[in-house]
Design a protein around this motif. Structure first.
Motif, PDB file in Angstrom:
ATOM      1  N   GLN A 155      -7.000   6.837  -8.003  1.00 26.22           N
ATOM      2  CA  GLN A 155      -5.965   6.014  -7.384  1.00 26.22           C
ATOM      3  C   GLN A 155      -6.078   6.021  -5.866  1.00 26.22           C
ATOM      4  N   THR A 208      -9.287  -7.209  -5.210  1.00 28.53           N
ATOM      5  CA  THR A 208      -9.271  -7.437  -6.658  1.00 28.53           C
ATOM      6  C   THR A 208      -9.972  -6.311  -7.405  1.00 28.53           C
ATOM      7  N   LYS A 216      -7.297   0.422 -10.383  1.00 33.93           N
ATOM      8  CA  LYS A 216      -5.972   0.991 -10.650  1.00 33.93           C
ATOM      9  C   LYS A 216      -5.493   0.659 -12.057  1.00 33.93           C
ATOM     10  N   ILE A 249      -7.929  -0.917  -0.732  1.00 30.63           N
ATOM     11  CA  ILE A 249      -6.931  -1.966  -0.456  1.00 30.63           C
ATOM     12  C   ILE A 249      -6.518  -1.937   1.011  1.00 30.63           C
ATOM     13  N   PRO A 300      -0.108  -2.765  -9.842  1.00 33.20           N
ATOM     14  CA  PRO A 300      -1.304  -3.574  -9.537  1.00 33.20           C
ATOM     15  C   PRO A 300      -1.254  -4.974 -10.152  1.00 33.20           C
ATOM     16  N   LEU A 357      -7.735  -3.216  -7.333  1.00 37.17           N
ATOM     17  CA  LEU A 357      -6.619  -3.336  -8.280  1.00 37.17           C
ATOM     18  C   LEU A 357      -7.102  -3.187  -9.725  1.00 37.17           C
ATOM     19  N   SER A 388      -6.584   2.784  -3.485  1.00 37.24           N
ATOM     20  CA  SER A 388      -5.616   2.496  -2.422  1.00 37.24           C
ATOM     21  C   SER A 388      -6.293   2.416  -1.056  1.00 37.24           C
ATOM     22  N   LYS A 442       0.864   0.255 -14.779  1.00 36.70           N
ATOM     23  CA  LYS A 442       0.056  -0.960 -14.594  1.00 36.70           C
ATOM     24  C   LYS A 442       0.876  -2.113 -14.032  1.00 36.70           C
ATOM     25  N   LEU A 447       2.286   1.791  -3.430  1.00 36.08           N
ATOM     26  CA  LEU A 447       1.256   2.273  -4.352  1.00 36.08           C
ATOM     27  C   LEU A 447       1.011   3.763  -4.160  1.00 36.08           C
ATOM     28  N   TRP A 476       0.831  -1.205   0.000  1.00 35.99           N
ATOM     29  CA  TRP A 476       0.000   0.000   0.000  1.00 35.99           C
ATOM     30  C   TRP A 476       0.863   1.253   0.000  1.00 35.99           C
TER      31      TRP A 476
END
Length: 343
Positions: free
Chosen positions: A63, A99, A105, A70, A138, A102, A67, A135, A33, A30
């Protein structure tokens, strides 16, 4: 941009992506990201144009939401299981939330709406970075946790991404938006086998990246922004037009070009695992995208704009230079199909 700032930003992007590919801890993933997202914000907003500011805002909000989802799912999983390991996360609800985040993202359907607008507001090379490098992070997390992800969600998103990517490009005249919808389509192909055969998904992403890069470099070199600009590319350089033509055909996935390799392997793997319906739907959904690419090649090679000027053509200028990397990658993406039996 200040050279020190540029070096700091580029180092942050590269290191955060590299760390995500190696970490197995949700909190570390995290943090990386977030660093990745924050590093891209000044690059997208660099032109100091209202469209760039709008693109930056949309990118940052999307984004950040992903995040946050997540972090929320990973924290709830840790509270219930006392476990932060990515590979040991087996709770169904947790993996579904992660999932979906992601997929947001990666701009996979149905979370694809932000990508065309962000890419259109960014510069050509920044758009290339968003569609390829951004990409990797993710995708790496999905590959690390592929044994526990929900196959139904990924298959549905894959089919929907291929369909929406093709249909969305039908009425586009802006090349960057068109390439964004192409990215959505190829994201669907990557997601199709990420739980069944991760190696094929990695190969698909690599070939997509190597095919898209010379296209964007060519667009940047020729300053082409709309489809009608492709019609006069032969006046800048017939060789550049030929490279662009072959690379777009490879991106289409037509044999005997390299772009046919991942689609062939994916459909073969899906049918071998009795996913014939899904494979058929994906093959049929790719037809609108095929029409879009064929239209581009038609404009590139078979149309001639009105030319009333008596001045010499631009391509005859001896000082015009084109990057060798674009030519090399385009050649590879045209001729590597015979290597597929070795894979």
């Amino acid at each position: 941009m200040n050279p020190t700032s540029l070096v700091t930003i580029m180092t942050s992007i590269i290191l955060s992506t590299a760390l995500i590919t190696t970490t197995t801890h949700w909190l570390m993933a995290w943090v990386c990201l977030e660093i990745n997202t924050l590093s891209m914000v000044p690059i997208i907003s660099k032109p100091h144009h209202p469209r760039a500011t709008e693109a930056t805002t949309k990118y940052f909000l999307t984004q950040t939401i992903a995040s946050t989802a997540i972090l929320f799912a990973a924290t709830m999983n840790a509270l219930n299981t006392s476990n932060w390991e990515i590979t040991l996360t087996t709770e169904t609800t947790t993996m579904k939330i992660i999932t979906l985040a992601l997929m947001m993202k990666m701009a996979a359907a149905p979370f694809h709406f932000w990508l065309p607008e962000v890419v259109q507001g960014a510069t050509t090379l920044t758009a290339l970075t968003i569609l390829t490098w951004q990409k990797i992070a993710p995708l790496s997390i999905l590959l690390t946790s592929h044994n526990n992800t929900n196959l139904t969600i990924l298959s549905s998103s894959a089919i929907l991404s291929v369909l929406i990517g093709g249909i969305g490009g039908l009425n586009q005249t802006q090349l960057r938006k068109l390439m964004a919808f192409s990215s959505i389509t190829h994201t669907g192909w990557v997601l199709a086998t990420i739980t069944l055969a991760p190696n094929i998904s990695i190969l698909t992403f690599l070939i997509y990246t190597m095919t898209t890069t010379p296209i964007f470099i060519t667009l940047n070199t020729s300053s082409a922004t709309t489809i009608k600009d492709l019609g006069i590319m032969w006046t800048i350089s017939p060789h550049l037009m030929l490279i662009m033509l072959m690379t777009i055909l490879s991106l289409t996935g037509l044999p005997p070009l390299t772009g046919f390799m991942p689609k062939w392997l994916i459909l073969n793997k899906m049918t071998a695992l009795n996913l014939t319906t899904e494979a058929t739907l994906m093959a049929m959904s790719s037809l609108p995208g095929l029409y879009v690419y064929i239209r581009l090649t038609y404009i590139l090679s078979m149309t001639m704009p009105a030319h009333t000027s008596t001045t010499q053509m631009k391509w005859r200028s001896p000082h015009k230079k084109f990057p060798l990397s674009s030519i090399t990658l385009a050649t590879m993406m045209t001729l590597l199909l015979p290597l597929s039996p070795n894979l």
